[in-house]
Design a protein around this motif. Structure first.
Motif, PDB file in Angstrom:
ATOM      1  N   LEU A 132       0.866  -1.186   0.000  1.00  0.00           N
ATOM      2  CA  LEU A 132       0.000   0.000   0.000  1.00  0.00           C
ATOM      3  C   LEU A 132       0.900   1.232   0.000  1.00  0.00           C
ATOM      4  CD1 LEU A 132      -2.798   1.088  -0.146  1.00  0.00           C
ATOM      5  CD2 LEU A 132      -3.008   0.890   2.318  1.00  0.00           C
ATOM      6  N   TYR A 133       0.910   1.894  -1.120  1.00  0.00           N
ATOM      7  CA  TYR A 133       1.941   2.850  -1.483  1.00  0.00           C
ATOM      8  C   TYR A 133       1.294   4.236  -1.567  1.00  0.00           C
ATOM      9  CZ  TYR A 133       6.029   4.097  -4.503  1.00  0.00           C
ATOM     10  OH  TYR A 133       7.164   4.629  -5.050  1.00  0.00           O
ATOM     11  N   LEU A 134       1.637   5.123  -0.646  1.00  0.00           N
ATOM     12  CA  LEU A 134       1.070   6.477  -0.647  1.00  0.00           C
ATOM     13  C   LEU A 134       1.937   7.409  -1.477  1.00  0.00           C
ATOM     14  CD1 LEU A 134      -0.865   8.718   0.430  1.00  0.00           C
ATOM     15  CD2 LEU A 134       0.709   8.978   2.349  1.00  0.00           C
ATOM     16  N   LEU A 172       0.521  17.745   4.830  1.00  0.00           N
ATOM     17  CA  LEU A 172       1.218  16.586   4.268  1.00  0.00           C
ATOM     18  C   LEU A 172       1.781  15.693   5.383  1.00  0.00           C
ATOM     19  CD1 LEU A 172       2.636  15.379   1.548  1.00  0.00           C
ATOM     20  CD2 LEU A 172       4.622  16.576   2.405  1.00  0.00           C
ATOM     21  N   LEU A 173       2.435  16.305   6.353  1.00  0.00           N
ATOM     22  CA  LEU A 173       3.052  15.530   7.433  1.00  0.00           C
ATOM     23  C   LEU A 173       1.989  14.846   8.292  1.00  0.00           C
ATOM     24  CD1 LEU A 173       5.982  17.912   8.468  1.00  0.00           C
ATOM     25  CD2 LEU A 173       6.059  15.922   6.957  1.00  0.00           C
ATOM     26  N   HIS A 174       0.878  15.545   8.507  1.00  0.00           N
ATOM     27  CA  HIS A 174      -0.235  14.953   9.265  1.00  0.00           C
ATOM     28  C   HIS A 174      -0.767  13.716   8.535  1.00  0.00           C
ATOM     29  CE1 HIS A 174      -3.970  14.502  11.493  1.00  0.00           C
ATOM     30  NE2 HIS A 174      -4.623  14.539  10.344  1.00  0.00           N
ATOM     31  N   VAL A 175      -0.975  13.851   7.218  1.00  0.00           N
ATOM     32  CA  VAL A 175      -1.482  12.741   6.401  1.00  0.00           C
ATOM     33  C   VAL A 175      -0.537  11.540   6.494  1.00  0.00           C
ATOM     34  CG1 VAL A 175      -1.821  11.967   3.999  1.00  0.00           C
ATOM     35  CG2 VAL A 175      -2.857  14.110   4.768  1.00  0.00           C
ATOM     36  N   ILE A 176       0.760  11.798   6.363  1.00  0.00           N
ATOM     37  CA  ILE A 176       1.737  10.695   6.378  1.00  0.00           C
ATOM     38  C   ILE A 176       1.778  10.011   7.739  1.00  0.00           C
ATOM     39  CG2 ILE A 176       4.209  10.157   6.233  1.00  0.00           C
ATOM     40  CD1 ILE A 176       4.287  12.258   3.937  1.00  0.00           C
ATOM     41  N   GLU A 177       1.782  10.811   8.791  1.00  0.00           N
ATOM     42  CA  GLU A 177       1.811  10.263  10.149  1.00  0.00           C
ATOM     43  C   GLU A 177       0.601   9.341  10.377  1.00  0.00           C
ATOM     44  OE1 GLU A 177       3.478  12.340  14.185  1.00  0.00           O
ATOM     45  OE2 GLU A 177       2.145  13.485  12.897  1.00  0.00           O
ATOM     46  N   GLN A 178      -0.564   9.826   9.973  1.00  0.00           N
ATOM     47  CA  GLN A 178      -1.805   9.064  10.124  1.00  0.00           C
ATOM     48  C   GLN A 178      -1.801   7.800   9.249  1.00  0.00           C
ATOM     49  OE1 GLN A 178      -4.731   9.836  12.147  1.00  0.00           O
ATOM     50  NE2 GLN A 178      -3.001  10.845  13.113  1.00  0.00           N
ATOM     51  N   ALA A 179      -1.334   7.961   8.001  1.00  0.00           N
ATOM     52  CA  ALA A 179      -1.304   6.826   7.067  1.00  0.00           C
ATOM     53  C   ALA A 179      -0.356   5.735   7.562  1.00  0.00           C
ATOM     54  CB  ALA A 179      -0.892   7.304   5.673  1.00  0.00           C
ATOM     55  N   VAL A 180       0.761   6.136   8.154  1.00  0.00           N
ATOM     56  CA  VAL A 180       1.707   5.161   8.716  1.00  0.00           C
ATOM     57  C   VAL A 180       1.029   4.411   9.867  1.00  0.00           C
ATOM     58  CG1 VAL A 180       3.854   4.906  10.026  1.00  0.00           C
ATOM     59  CG2 VAL A 180       3.819   6.316   7.965  1.00  0.00           C
ATOM     60  N   ALA A 181       0.327   5.145  10.707  1.00  0.00           N
ATOM     61  CA  ALA A 181      -0.403   4.513  11.817  1.00  0.00           C
ATOM     62  C   ALA A 181      -1.468   3.551  11.302  1.00  0.00           C
ATOM     63  CB  ALA A 181      -1.041   5.588  12.699  1.00  0.00           C
ATOM     64  N   GLY A 182      -2.032   3.852  10.122  1.00  0.00           N
ATOM     65  CA  GLY A 182      -3.066   3.004   9.522  1.00  0.00           C
ATOM     66  C   GLY A 182      -2.520   1.796   8.790  1.00  0.00           C
ATOM     67  N   GLY A 183      -1.211   1.788   8.515  1.00  0.00           N
ATOM     68  CA  GLY A 183      -0.610   0.606   7.894  1.00  0.00           C
ATOM     69  C   GLY A 183      -0.006   0.780   6.511  1.00  0.00           C
ATOM     70  N   ILE A 184       0.232   2.025   6.114  1.00  0.00           N
ATOM     71  CA  ILE A 184       0.863   2.267   4.811  1.00  0.00           C
ATOM     72  C   ILE A 184       2.232   1.579   4.773  1.00  0.00           C
ATOM     73  CG2 ILE A 184       2.233   4.409   5.151  1.00  0.00           C
ATOM     74  CD1 ILE A 184      -0.412   4.224   2.549  1.00  0.00           C
ATOM     75  N   THR A 185       2.669   1.096   3.593  1.00  0.00           N
ATOM     76  CA  THR A 185       3.939   0.360   3.542  1.00  0.00           C
ATOM     77  C   THR A 185       5.048   1.094   2.788  1.00  0.00           C
ATOM     78  OG1 THR A 185       3.190  -0.824   1.562  1.00  0.00           O
ATOM     79  CG2 THR A 185       2.799  -1.899   3.705  1.00  0.00           C
ATOM     80  N   MET A 186       4.703   2.185   2.090  1.00  0.00           N
ATOM     81  CA  MET A 186       5.711   2.939   1.349  1.00  0.00           C
ATOM     82  C   MET A 186       5.183   4.346   1.090  1.00  0.00           C
ATOM     83  SD  MET A 186       7.572   1.532  -2.079  1.00  0.00           S
ATOM     84  CE  MET A 186       9.148   0.846  -1.708  1.00  0.00           C
ATOM     85  N   PRO A 193       9.679   2.738   3.740  1.00  0.00           N
ATOM     86  CA  PRO A 193      10.669   3.376   2.867  1.00  0.00           C
ATOM     87  C   PRO A 193      10.176   4.703   2.286  1.00  0.00           C
ATOM     88  CG  PRO A 193      10.262   1.093   2.202  1.00  0.00           C
ATOM     89  CD  PRO A 193       9.194   1.475   3.173  1.00  0.00           C
ATOM     90  N   LEU A 194      11.131   5.637   2.132  1.00  0.00           N
ATOM     91  CA  LEU A 194      10.863   6.934   1.510  1.00  0.00           C
ATOM     92  C   LEU A 194      11.390   6.909   0.073  1.00  0.00           C
ATOM     93  CD1 LEU A 194      10.219  10.007   1.441  1.00  0.00           C
ATOM     94  CD2 LEU A 194      12.501  10.382   2.411  1.00  0.00           C
ATOM     95  N   VAL A 235      -1.983  -8.340  -7.938  1.00  0.00           N
ATOM     96  CA  VAL A 235      -1.041  -7.223  -8.087  1.00  0.00           C
ATOM     97  C   VAL A 235      -0.227  -7.053  -6.797  1.00  0.00           C
ATOM     98  CG1 VAL A 235      -2.668  -5.412  -7.321  1.00  0.00           C
ATOM     99  CG2 VAL A 235      -0.863  -4.844  -8.950  1.00  0.00           C
ATOM    100  N   ASP A 236       1.043  -6.647  -6.966  1.00  0.00           N
ATOM    101  CA  ASP A 236       1.947  -6.568  -5.801  1.00  0.00           C
ATOM    102  C   ASP A 236       1.649  -5.378  -4.906  1.00  0.00           C
ATOM    103  OD1 ASP A 236       4.141  -8.719  -6.513  1.00  0.00           O
ATOM    104  OD2 ASP A 236       3.613  -7.671  -8.351  1.00  0.00           O
ATOM    105  N   GLY A 237       1.137  -4.315  -5.510  1.00  0.00           N
ATOM    106  CA  GLY A 237       0.870  -3.139  -4.688  1.00  0.00           C
ATOM    107  C   GLY A 237      -0.103  -2.195  -5.349  1.00  0.00           C
ATOM    108  N   LEU A 238      -0.724  -1.352  -4.531  1.00  0.00           N
ATOM    109  CA  LEU A 238      -1.617  -0.303  -5.018  1.00  0.00           C
ATOM    110  C   LEU A 238      -1.067   1.035  -4.548  1.00  0.00           C
ATOM    111  CD1 LEU A 238      -5.124  -1.833  -4.151  1.00  0.00           C
ATOM    112  CD2 LEU A 238      -3.852  -2.025  -6.301  1.00  0.00           C
ATOM    113  N   ALA A 239      -0.976   1.984  -5.480  1.00  0.00           N
ATOM    114  CA  ALA A 239      -0.513   3.327  -5.135  1.00  0.00           C
ATOM    115  C   ALA A 239      -1.684   4.288  -5.189  1.00  0.00           C
ATOM    116  CB  ALA A 239       0.577   3.768  -6.108  1.00  0.00           C
TER     117      ALA A 239
END
Length: 205
Positions: A6-8, A19-33, A63-64, A177-181
């Motif tokens: 799951l690729y943001l 942007l930083l708020h979204v990323i922090e929240q998405a990481v907490a939700g389980g984003i993988t990249m 990963p970034l 499929v290996d991932g969704l962006a």
């Protein structure tokens, strides 16, 4: 673990705090990249955003990836770069970033797909699966059938991008499929953490 799952991809129109708020929240939700995208050509602003995102991702194992710009990826010591077809050629990019970094490439048609496996890349971004407001200059829309074709043709991990939302995630996941962006489905959600978790649930379904 599959880092592409799951690729943001960030929305360059969002201010840094959002942007930083979204990323922090998405990481907490389980984003993988996370891929930081910045199309406005201001390299300093790009580096600033990338550094701020890198700090948020520190210690999370997510990963970034930097969109398009090898110089920015090297400047912030990102985990990798994602190239478009008009960016630096993959072979040159690989020499510059070394063998340890992740290198992705957008594939927009069948001709590009045919040569992808000969390139020194780690994954392909199949673009665009469906029509999307985020990217208006797409060459083609692969659709579900095109995605299946690509999965059969390449040995590389395939990340689907373009027009992906809650209504088609289950169908896309069913292709193997290996991932969704995604951009909007997470970046513009009222609760990015919940949106991420909901997407992962649908992917398991």
């Amino acid at each position: 673990m599959n880092p592409y799952r799951l690729y943001l991809v960030t929305d360059e129109k969002q201010d840094l705090a959002t942007l930083l708020h979204v990323i922090e929240q998405a990481v907490a939700g389980g984003i993988t990249m996370v891929q930081v995208r910045e199309k406005h050509g201001d390299v300093r602003a790009f580096i600033e955003r990338a550094m701020a995102v890198k700090q948020i991702l520190q210690g999370t194992g997510v990963p970034l990836i930097i969109n398009d710009r090898v110089d920015v990826a090297l400047a912030v010591d990102a985990d990798g770069v994602h190239l478009g077809q008009s960016d630096l050629p993959a072979r040159i990019a690989r020499k510059l970033i070394g063998d340890d970094k992740i290198l992705g490439l957008s594939i927009e048609n069948e001709a590009q797909l045919k040569v992808a496996d000969q390139l020194p890349i780690d994954y392909i971004g199949l673009s665009a699966i469906f029509a999307t407001a985020t990217k208006t200059n797409t060459q083609k829309h692969w659709g579900i059938e095109g995605l299946k074709l690509a999965l059969n043709q390449t040995n590389l991990p395939v990340v689907a991008i373009g027009g992906i939302n809650l209504s088609n995630i289950r169908q896309l996941s069913a292709t193997g499929v290996d991932g969704l962006a995604l951009v909007s489905a997470i970046s513009h959600a009222n609760d990015p953490k919940q949106a991420t978790a909901d997407i992962l649930t649908l992917m398991q379904g």
